[in-house]
Design an enzyme around this catalytic site. Structure first.
Site, PDB file in Angstrom:
ATOM      1  N   ASN A  46      21.574  66.999  29.450  1.00  0.00           N
ATOM      2  CA  ASN A  46      22.895  67.181  28.848  1.00  0.00           C
ATOM      3  C   ASN A  46      23.378  65.807  28.399  1.00  0.00           C
ATOM      4  O   ASN A  46      23.806  65.003  29.212  1.00  0.00           O
ATOM      5  CB  ASN A  46      23.858  67.783  29.894  1.00  0.00           C
ATOM      6  CG  ASN A  46      25.289  67.834  29.385  1.00  0.00           C
ATOM      7  OD1 ASN A  46      25.541  67.685  28.196  1.00  0.00           O
ATOM      8  ND2 ASN A  46      26.237  68.034  30.305  1.00  0.00           N
TER       9      ASN A  46
ATOM     10  N   LYS B 240      25.904  65.040  26.703  1.00  0.00           N
ATOM     11  CA  LYS B 240      27.372  64.957  26.599  1.00  0.00           C
ATOM     12  C   LYS B 240      27.763  64.313  25.260  1.00  0.00           C
ATOM     13  O   LYS B 240      27.056  64.483  24.269  1.00  0.00           O
ATOM     14  CB  LYS B 240      27.946  64.200  27.793  1.00  0.00           C
ATOM     15  CG  LYS B 240      27.415  64.730  29.125  1.00  0.00           C
ATOM     16  CD  LYS B 240      28.193  64.251  30.299  1.00  0.00           C
ATOM     17  CE  LYS B 240      27.481  64.652  31.571  1.00  0.00           C
ATOM     18  NZ  LYS B 240      28.283  64.493  32.752  1.00  0.00           N
TER      19      LYS B 240
ATOM     20  N   HIS C  97      30.380  74.202  31.716  1.00  0.00           N
ATOM     21  CA  HIS C  97      30.217  72.903  32.386  1.00  0.00           C
ATOM     22  C   HIS C  97      31.563  72.514  33.007  1.00  0.00           C
ATOM     23  O   HIS C  97      32.617  72.786  32.434  1.00  0.00           O
ATOM     24  CB  HIS C  97      29.756  71.852  31.377  1.00  0.00           C
ATOM     25  CG  HIS C  97      29.327  70.574  32.035  1.00  0.00           C
ATOM     26  ND1 HIS C  97      30.234  69.628  32.456  1.00  0.00           N
ATOM     27  CD2 HIS C  97      28.105  70.106  32.380  1.00  0.00           C
ATOM     28  CE1 HIS C  97      29.579  68.627  33.019  1.00  0.00           C
ATOM     29  NE2 HIS C  97      28.282  68.890  32.991  1.00  0.00           N
TER      30      HIS C  97
ATOM     31  N   GLU D 260      33.106  69.852  33.054  1.00  0.00           N
ATOM     32  CA  GLU D 260      33.981  69.054  32.173  1.00  0.00           C
ATOM     33  C   GLU D 260      34.734  69.969  31.217  1.00  0.00           C
ATOM     34  O   GLU D 260      35.890  69.715  30.881  1.00  0.00           O
ATOM     35  CB  GLU D 260      33.144  67.992  31.428  1.00  0.00           C
ATOM     36  CG  GLU D 260      32.728  66.879  32.377  1.00  0.00           C
ATOM     37  CD  GLU D 260      31.448  66.154  32.005  1.00  0.00           C
ATOM     38  OE1 GLU D 260      30.990  66.257  30.850  1.00  0.00           O
ATOM     39  OE2 GLU D 260      30.898  65.474  32.900  1.00  0.00           O
TER      40      GLU D 260
ATOM     41  N   GLU E  59      26.108  72.886  40.052  1.00  0.00           N
ATOM     42  CA  GLU E  59      26.521  71.492  39.886  1.00  0.00           C
ATOM     43  C   GLU E  59      27.783  71.226  40.709  1.00  0.00           C
ATOM     44  O   GLU E  59      28.904  71.483  40.229  1.00  0.00           O
ATOM     45  CB  GLU E  59      26.813  71.202  38.416  1.00  0.00           C
ATOM     46  CG  GLU E  59      25.621  71.382  37.513  1.00  0.00           C
ATOM     47  CD  GLU E  59      25.720  70.491  36.276  1.00  0.00           C
ATOM     48  OE1 GLU E  59      24.800  69.696  36.072  1.00  0.00           O
ATOM     49  OE2 GLU E  59      26.719  70.578  35.549  1.00  0.00           O
TER      50      GLU E  59
ATOM     51  N   GLY F 181      27.922  62.606  37.747  1.00  0.00           N
ATOM     52  CA  GLY F 181      28.235  61.268  37.226  1.00  0.00           C
ATOM     53  C   GLY F 181      28.727  60.289  38.274  1.00  0.00           C
ATOM     54  O   GLY F 181      29.253  59.233  37.931  1.00  0.00           O
TER      55      GLY F 181
ATOM     56  N   SER G  17      23.906  63.888  39.446  1.00  0.00           N
ATOM     57  CA  SER G  17      23.311  62.587  39.813  1.00  0.00           C
ATOM     58  C   SER G  17      21.834  62.683  40.164  1.00  0.00           C
ATOM     59  O   SER G  17      21.360  62.007  41.081  1.00  0.00           O
ATOM     60  CB  SER G  17      24.120  61.931  40.946  1.00  0.00           C
ATOM     61  OG  SER G  17      25.431  61.622  40.507  1.00  0.00           O
TER      62      SER G  17
HETATM   63  C1  PEP Z   1      25.982  66.983  34.152  1.00  0.00           C
HETATM   64  O1  PEP Z   1      26.912  66.518  33.525  1.00  0.00           O
HETATM   65  O2  PEP Z   1      25.610  68.146  33.972  1.00  0.00           O
HETATM   66  C2  PEP Z   1      25.312  66.121  35.117  1.00  0.00           C
HETATM   67  C3  PEP Z   1      24.546  66.679  36.006  1.00  0.00           C
HETATM   68  O3  PEP Z   1      25.578  64.771  35.023  1.00  0.00           O
HETATM   69  P1  PEP Z   1      24.907  63.594  35.897  1.00  0.00           P
HETATM   70  O4  PEP Z   1      23.425  63.867  35.971  1.00  0.00           O
HETATM   71  O5  PEP Z   1      25.217  62.340  35.153  1.00  0.00           O
HETATM   72  O6  PEP Z   1      25.533  63.654  37.257  1.00  0.00           O
END
Ligand code: PEP
Length: 250
Positions: free
Chosen positions: A9, A11, A94, A96, A166, A172, A211
């Site tokens: 992803n 973003k 997601h 976000e 998630e 992040g 992460s």
């Molecule tokens: C995400 O935004 O779906 C995600 C998993 O981000 P990160 O790997 O940076 O934590």
């Protein structure tokens, strides 16, 4: 029986030129294989160029969001209908989108159903906040999201949905869930899916996201119920993303 999916992803990162360059690098680094599926999800404006850059490759293309209406007065939005034929996957719900853009479970459900109806494969993101986690509400949150986000999704269609677990506190932050905790939550999600869909639940992919890095990927991805990863930050560097794919191949 479930092929893991490692999806990046991106973003709101990468210009069109940068997206093409990253895909070229990925193509040179990623091993051709049939046991792990790989997808990249660039921003909308780079999707057409990304599709051309991926020609002849087994790497799949995904979008990061979609509007459920086919067309109309929705300034700034891109519909599932417009994405059909261009991408294989679409990330839906997601955290976000939910937190920064106020998307409700009702809206997320409409997107899942609309994506399925036009032949797209949704990657449905669910997960708890830090406060919910600390209050011991994780399972209740996951149960509610699965119930509300999959309203009127048949078992046949659900087999085309990938769930991404998630935990929001892990996204992040550099603080991934432990492999054992991720496995436990994902086994819980599968049990919920089994109640709703019976044996089909065993063919629904459930990824972990939050992460994931080359350092923790192997342990997380070796868990029995974890079918790949949704990768944010580490998907922006070809070497890191390729290392995560290699960990999934082990
Ligand atoms: C995400 O935004 O779906 C995600 C998993 O981000 P990160 O790997 O940076 O934590």
């Amino acid at each position: 029986m479930r092929t893991p999916l490692i999806a990046g992803n991106w973003k709101m990162n990468k210009t069109i030129g940068e997206a093409q360059a990253l895909i070229e690098e990925l193509r040179s680094l990623l091993p051709a294989n049939e046991s792990v599926e790989i997808a990249v999800c660039p921003p909308y404006v780079a999707l057409t160029a990304a599709k051309a850059a991926l020609a002849g490759s087994s790497i799949k293309l995904g979008a990061q969001n979609a509007h459920p209406e086919p067309k109309g007065a929705f300034t700034g939005e891109v519909s599932v209908t417009m994405l059909a034929g261009l991408v294989d996957y679409v990330i839906i719900g997601h955290s976000e989108r939910r937190q920064l853009f106020g998307e409700s479970d009702v809206f997320v459900n409409a997107k899942v159903r609309a994506a399925l109806a036009v032949g797209l494969n949704p990657i449905l993101c669910i997960g708890e906040t830090l406060a919910e986690n600390e209050a011991g509400q994780t399972e209740a949150v996951l149960e509610r999201q699965l119930r509300d986000d999959l309203v009127n999704v048949s078992a046949e269609s659900a087999a085309r949905v990938t769930i991404a677990y998630e935990p929001i506190w892990a996204i992040g932050t550099g603080r991934a869930a432990t492999a054992a905790d991720a496995q436990q939550r994902i086994a819980f999600i599968r049990a919920q899916l089994r109640q709703k869909y019976g044996a089909v639940a065993d063919s629904i992919r459930i990824q972990y996201g939050g992460s994931v890095t080359p350092a923790n990927a192997e342990e997380i991805l070796s868990q029995p119920d974890i079918d790949g990863a949704l990768v944010g930050g580490a998907s922006l560097k070809a070497a890191d993303f390729a290392a995560i794919v290699r960990a999934a191949l082990k």
